[in-house]
Design a protein around this motif. Sequence first.
Motif, PDB file in Angstrom:
ATOM      1  N   CYS A 122     -40.187   8.862  28.949  1.00 11.42           N
ATOM      2  CA  CYS A 122     -40.364   9.119  30.376  1.00 11.42           C
ATOM      3  C   CYS A 122     -40.781   7.828  31.063  1.00 11.42           C
ATOM      4  N   HIS A 123     -40.855   7.889  32.379  1.00  7.97           N
ATOM      5  CA  HIS A 123     -41.219   6.718  33.187  1.00  7.97           C
ATOM      6  C   HIS A 123     -42.290   7.121  34.191  1.00  7.97           C
ATOM      7  N   ILE A 124     -43.239   6.218  34.399  1.00  5.73           N
ATOM      8  CA  ILE A 124     -44.289   6.429  35.400  1.00  5.73           C
ATOM      9  C   ILE A 124     -44.256   5.261  36.369  1.00  5.73           C
ATOM     10  N   SER A 125     -44.182   5.555  37.656  1.00  7.47           N
ATOM     11  CA  SER A 125     -44.161   4.503  38.670  1.00  7.47           C
ATOM     12  C   SER A 125     -45.576   4.078  39.020  1.00  7.47           C
ATOM     13  N   LEU A 147     -42.909  10.242  23.397  1.00  2.00           N
ATOM     14  CA  LEU A 147     -43.197   9.254  22.361  1.00  2.00           C
ATOM     15  C   LEU A 147     -43.210   7.833  22.907  1.00  2.00           C
ATOM     16  N   TYR A 148     -42.271   7.543  23.824  1.00  2.00           N
ATOM     17  CA  TYR A 148     -42.140   6.183  24.376  1.00  2.00           C
ATOM     18  C   TYR A 148     -42.216   6.276  25.894  1.00  2.00           C
ATOM     19  N   VAL A 149     -43.159   5.557  26.481  1.00  2.00           N
ATOM     20  CA  VAL A 149     -43.370   5.615  27.935  1.00  2.00           C
ATOM     21  C   VAL A 149     -43.255   4.228  28.557  1.00  2.00           C
ATOM     22  N   VAL A 150     -42.450   4.140  29.605  1.00  2.00           N
ATOM     23  CA  VAL A 150     -42.399   2.929  30.431  1.00  2.00           C
ATOM     24  C   VAL A 150     -43.303   3.169  31.638  1.00  2.00           C
ATOM     25  N   PHE A 151     -44.338   2.359  31.769  1.00  2.00           N
ATOM     26  CA  PHE A 151     -45.325   2.535  32.830  1.00  2.00           C
ATOM     27  C   PHE A 151     -45.272   1.301  33.736  1.00  2.00           C
ATOM     28  N   ASP A 152     -44.596   1.445  34.876  1.00  2.00           N
ATOM     29  CA  ASP A 152     -44.485   0.338  35.832  1.00  2.00           C
ATOM     30  C   ASP A 152     -45.724   0.334  36.719  1.00  2.00           C
ATOM     31  N   ILE A 153     -46.696  -0.472  36.363  1.00  2.00           N
ATOM     32  CA  ILE A 153     -48.007  -0.386  37.012  1.00  2.00           C
ATOM     33  C   ILE A 153     -48.076  -1.147  38.336  1.00  2.00           C
ATOM     34  N   THR A 154     -47.004  -1.839  38.705  1.00  3.35           N
ATOM     35  CA  THR A 154     -46.949  -2.497  40.010  1.00  3.35           C
ATOM     36  C   THR A 154     -45.502  -2.684  40.426  1.00  3.35           C
ATOM     37  N   ASP A 190     -46.090   8.632  40.024  1.00  3.72           N
ATOM     38  CA  ASP A 190     -44.965   9.565  39.956  1.00  3.72           C
ATOM     39  C   ASP A 190     -44.358   9.540  38.556  1.00  3.72           C
ATOM     40  N   LEU A 191     -44.036  10.722  38.036  1.00  2.00           N
ATOM     41  CA  LEU A 191     -43.451  10.854  36.710  1.00  2.00           C
ATOM     42  C   LEU A 191     -41.958  11.128  36.841  1.00  2.00           C
ATOM     43  N   HIS A 192     -41.136  10.361  36.075  1.00  7.50           N
ATOM     44  CA  HIS A 192     -39.684  10.516  36.098  1.00  7.50           C
ATOM     45  C   HIS A 192     -39.156  10.718  34.679  1.00  7.50           C
ATOM     46  N   PRO A 193     -37.937  11.281  34.550  1.00  7.57           N
ATOM     47  CA  PRO A 193     -37.361  11.493  33.213  1.00  7.57           C
ATOM     48  C   PRO A 193     -37.142  10.212  32.432  1.00  7.57           C
ATOM     49  N   ILE A 247     -46.415   2.577  24.523  1.00  3.42           N
ATOM     50  CA  ILE A 247     -46.424   2.430  25.978  1.00  3.42           C
ATOM     51  C   ILE A 247     -46.063   0.986  26.327  1.00  3.42           C
ATOM     52  N   ASP A 248     -45.098   0.847  27.235  1.00  4.49           N
ATOM     53  CA  ASP A 248     -44.652  -0.478  27.672  1.00  4.49           C
ATOM     54  C   ASP A 248     -45.004  -0.641  29.143  1.00  4.49           C
ATOM     55  N   PHE A 249     -45.836  -1.638  29.453  1.00  9.09           N
ATOM     56  CA  PHE A 249     -46.256  -1.879  30.831  1.00  9.09           C
ATOM     57  C   PHE A 249     -45.284  -2.850  31.499  1.00  9.09           C
ATOM     58  N   GLY A 250     -44.699  -2.376  32.613  1.00  4.47           N
ATOM     59  CA  GLY A 250     -43.740  -3.205  33.337  1.00  4.47           C
ATOM     60  C   GLY A 250     -44.030  -3.201  34.816  1.00  4.47           C
TER      61      GLY A 250
END
Length: 432
Positions: free
Chosen positions: A348-351, A100-107, A355-358, A146-149
């Motif tokens: 979840c978190h995406i680097s 439902l909620y994703v932190v996506f660290d795009i850099t 890469d996908l993390h919990p 989705i939160d872009f960080g």
Amino acid sequence: MLDLFVKTLAKWYFKHCSTCKTTLFESVVNSFNKKIGCPECRKQIVIGRSLLKTIMVLIKMDFDELSDLFSNKETIPLMNALFRDITKRGLKTIRIGIPLYVVFDITNKCNLKCIHCYSSTQNDELTTSDVYHVIDMLYEAGTGIIDFGGGEPLLRNDIFDILSYSKNVGLYTSISTNGLLLSNDCIKRLKKLEIDHICISLDGAKQETHDYIRNKIGTYEKVITGIKNCVNAGINTQISTVIMKSNINELVDIYNLLKSLEVNGWYVYDFIPAGRGRELQNEILDPKKRQQLYSQLQDLAVSTDMSIKPYPYSITINSACEKDTYFYQKYGRLTDLFKGCLAARWVCHISSNGDLHPCYLLPQKLGNLKQDTFRDIWFDNSNLVLKELRDRTLLKGNCGMCRYRDVCGGCRARAFWKTDDYLESDSCWIKN
């Protein structure tokens, strides 16, 4: 049969009105906020609310509390995504969870070296088209927000294209920034994109405190200017603060500062020593200090219209103990459905390399979204990390024996960074 019944109801909610093209779900939500739909929608609302009540009973949520929940701008896209996925998978959605909620660290690129940063490793970056592909997969898998960080996401040249794409897909889209690049031009572009909210980091009421934690002199003044400009532009402006021993005595002063700045919300994070922050063991709050922190936040939250949201999910501990507390009334009603720590279940978190993390504080790699689809990773029954994080009966120590295990479960990230085992006990103030 029950799954078929629930799926059928959920699908009915996502039919579009022949007159205004609004979904019935949106019309029902709007009715809670006293927004009047078109005549055709109004004919369906009575039936829609009645059937919604049935679904709410099945997923263990109180229908009478929906009016307050639907007044929260972030709740609506989450509930929309939840129901959207129920149309595909029925009650399996509730049993396993969706992102439902994703932190996506795009850099990982950044213009600061904050002392407490969890993102201390350097990875390759996904291309713009790769990012678009990930966003598509997330929407299809049930993401609502989705939160872009980063790093600092505003350092990417394509950041506005990415935000625009996410909005067009239909996701509630936010960006988390250290605030140093919020020029007038940047804010105008964010406003034009109708960004759902911007989250700006502020870790002290005093210049010396914030600059110390952010590890660069002069950042405080720039951040305050950026916050003022965002508020003046009418952007939904949220502030994030990481509380540690260096700034806990400024909690009330930070609150008063944010009130004067007229921001919309305040995320308060209990410091967890991940990444670069692992060197700051002396900054960790002990259980007694954490209890005092949450009690103080509850006192502040009662008397303000600024939304105050403490993290990680220690709210659920208070929820289990004190039903009349502010945070239970505001958030705890969801604990029967979401049940405490959300890692690998609802978040979840995406680097930056896919890469996908919990979660953003748990470094265990579940897979890579350039190599596999999100659904193939998320619903892989053989993935040991996912199986363990989703099974509360495997928790060890006090968390495993705690009477609130199934509605709280502790913070798995805090347990990991303390013991190197995410199933170990979290440290809290509850006595069994």
